[in-house]
Scaffold this active site. Structure first.
Site, mmCIF file in Angstrom:
data_model
loop_
_atom_site.group_PDB
_atom_site.id
_atom_site.type_symbol
_atom_site.label_atom_id
_atom_site.label_comp_id
_atom_site.label_asym_id
_atom_site.label_seq_id
_atom_site.Cartn_x
_atom_site.Cartn_y
_atom_site.Cartn_z
ATOM 1 N N GLU A 83 -11.545 -3.594 -3.730
ATOM 2 C CA GLU A 83 -10.662 -2.458 -3.995
ATOM 3 C C GLU A 83 -10.325 -2.412 -5.482
ATOM 4 O OE1 GLU A 83 -7.312 -2.929 -1.072
ATOM 5 O OE2 GLU A 83 -8.613 -4.596 -0.480
ATOM 6 N N HIS A 92 -9.846 1.629 0.642
ATOM 7 C CA HIS A 92 -9.763 0.393 1.417
ATOM 8 C C HIS A 92 -10.909 0.301 2.429
ATOM 9 C CE1 HIS A 92 -7.930 -3.095 3.276
ATOM 10 N NE2 HIS A 92 -6.869 -3.009 2.503
ATOM 11 N N HIS A 136 0.801 -1.227 0.000
ATOM 12 C CA HIS A 136 0.000 0.000 0.000
ATOM 13 C C HIS A 136 0.837 1.283 0.000
ATOM 14 C CE1 HIS A 136 -3.460 -2.400 0.118
ATOM 15 N NE2 HIS A 136 -3.579 -2.573 1.425
#
Length: 370
Positions: A329, A196, A120
């Protein structure tokens, strides 16, 4: 009387100054902000800590309201929490193998935060920073809020300055749109932003999501190795436990949850033309009838059933446990920067990355009712 009158402008100026300072603090520090539709039965809260969705209040088939998003009570918890609840993650969402990549002949070294890999965008990714509030319209026909963040050259190891905007907006009866764009200023850089949010359509903290019904409009997926890094293959879902082309109960393939105990965490190659808005998935919780369709313009979508949750203290005294939510996502393929065979995630100087998605909420008695 004259003295009191003379003081009024000073007092007014002082109030304005204090209001201005409060506004400055509001824009520079972390806070919560609400968007609400005209009927008052659909609203979200967001925070500029991580440009995150904090809550979503949505009616069920009988008009009962519930918050269907997992999250925290305080801004501080969003800053320190490990679950990325509702956050805008990046500069590159998902995993980059061995925390490095080569771009235009130069090797860039990132910060590993998932074993040897970067997840991420690194330990201080976009979900861990304060964004600036640029605009906020609380209610009306189409309430919205826009967040801005400037990512500097070298941040978490990524090249180039990047200007990033995220806009949340409510429209129609029960639509939530999220528009992300990012402009590369001076160097080519990978960009892959993702939202998210953790969904439980029965209500956050209400139990697991294994009875939710899911349809993913994808005939292929990207297998991964033991470190959750794509192998480079894009293979058919047919005949596998990853086939959700038809509406299927999330917990149908119990071996996914019992063997290894981590559930689903996989990227799908979404059907249809890339960069075009198209339906990606549909989810419904049978008891409440709450459902949403997800539309987006990205090549992939990560389906995650929150296998990493373990007694996480959340909002309203709730405790979130394994499989207590699902995430969808929309994204570029994971580790695309190291796989030239995947759709490119590189943004060149002066070019703009655009990622649009819409969650269209509804409530029906049956999943098959449209």
């Amino acid at each position: 009387m004259m003295a009191r009158a003379a003081l009024l402008p000073v007092a007014l100026l002082l109030c304005l100054a204090l209001a201005g300072n409060a506004d400055a603090r509001r824009k520079s520090g972390g806070g919560f902000y609400e968007l609400k539709n005209k009927n008052g039965d659909f609203s979200i809260k967001v925070t500029n800590q991580g440009a995150a969705i904090v809550s979503a209040i949505v009616p069920d088939g009988k008009g009962n309201l519930a918050d269907i998003v997992l999250g925290y009570d305080t801004v501080a918890e969003y800053a320190s929490g490990s679950a990325s609840f509702g956050a805008t993650v990046g500069r590159v969402a998902n995993r980059i193998a061995n925390a490095q990549f080569v771009l235009d002949g130069k090797t860039y070294h990132l910060i590993p935060n998932d074993g040897n890999n970067t997840l991420h965008g690194g330990p201080r990714n976009f979900g861990k920073v304060i964004w600036t509030v640029k605009e906020h319209v609380h209610d009306g026909d189409s309430p919205y809020i826009t967040f801005y963040y400037h990512s500097f050259d070298g941040e978490q190891g990524f090249p180039g300055d990047l200007d990033v905007y995220v806009k949340y907006q409510l429209s129609r009866p029960y639509d939530l749109s999220i528009r992300m764009n990012a402009t590369a200023r001076n160097k080519a850089t990978p960009v892959n932003l993702a939202n998210h949010v953790y969904w439980n359509l029965a209500g956050h903290g209400s139990g697991n999501v294994l009875k939710h019904k899911l349809q993913v409009l994808a005939s292929k997926y990207t297998p991964v190795d033991g470190s959750m890094i794509p192998t480079g293959q894009v293979v058919p879902v047919s005949g596998t436990n990853y086939d959700f082309r038809k509406p299927t109960t999330v917990g149908t393939h119990l071996e996914i949850f019992r063997v290894g105990g981590n559930g689903y965490d996989i990227n799908y190659a979404v059907n249809g033309k890339q960069n075009a808005m198209r339906k990606v998935a549909r989810v419904q919780e049978p008891k409440s009838g709450r459902a949403f369709e997800l539309w987006a313009n990205q090549p992939g979508v990560q389906f995650y059933t929150a296998g990493g949750l373990a007694n996480e203290k959340g909002k309203d005294g709730k405790v979130y446990r394994q499989y207590g939510a699902l995430c969808l996502e929309t994204q570029a393929y994971p580790d695309a920067v190291n796989h030239p065979e995947f759709p490119s995630s590189i943004v060149r100087p002066g070019h703009v990355y655009k990622h649009d998605m819409v969650f269209r909420f509804s409530s029906q008695a049956s999943y098959y009712d449209a």
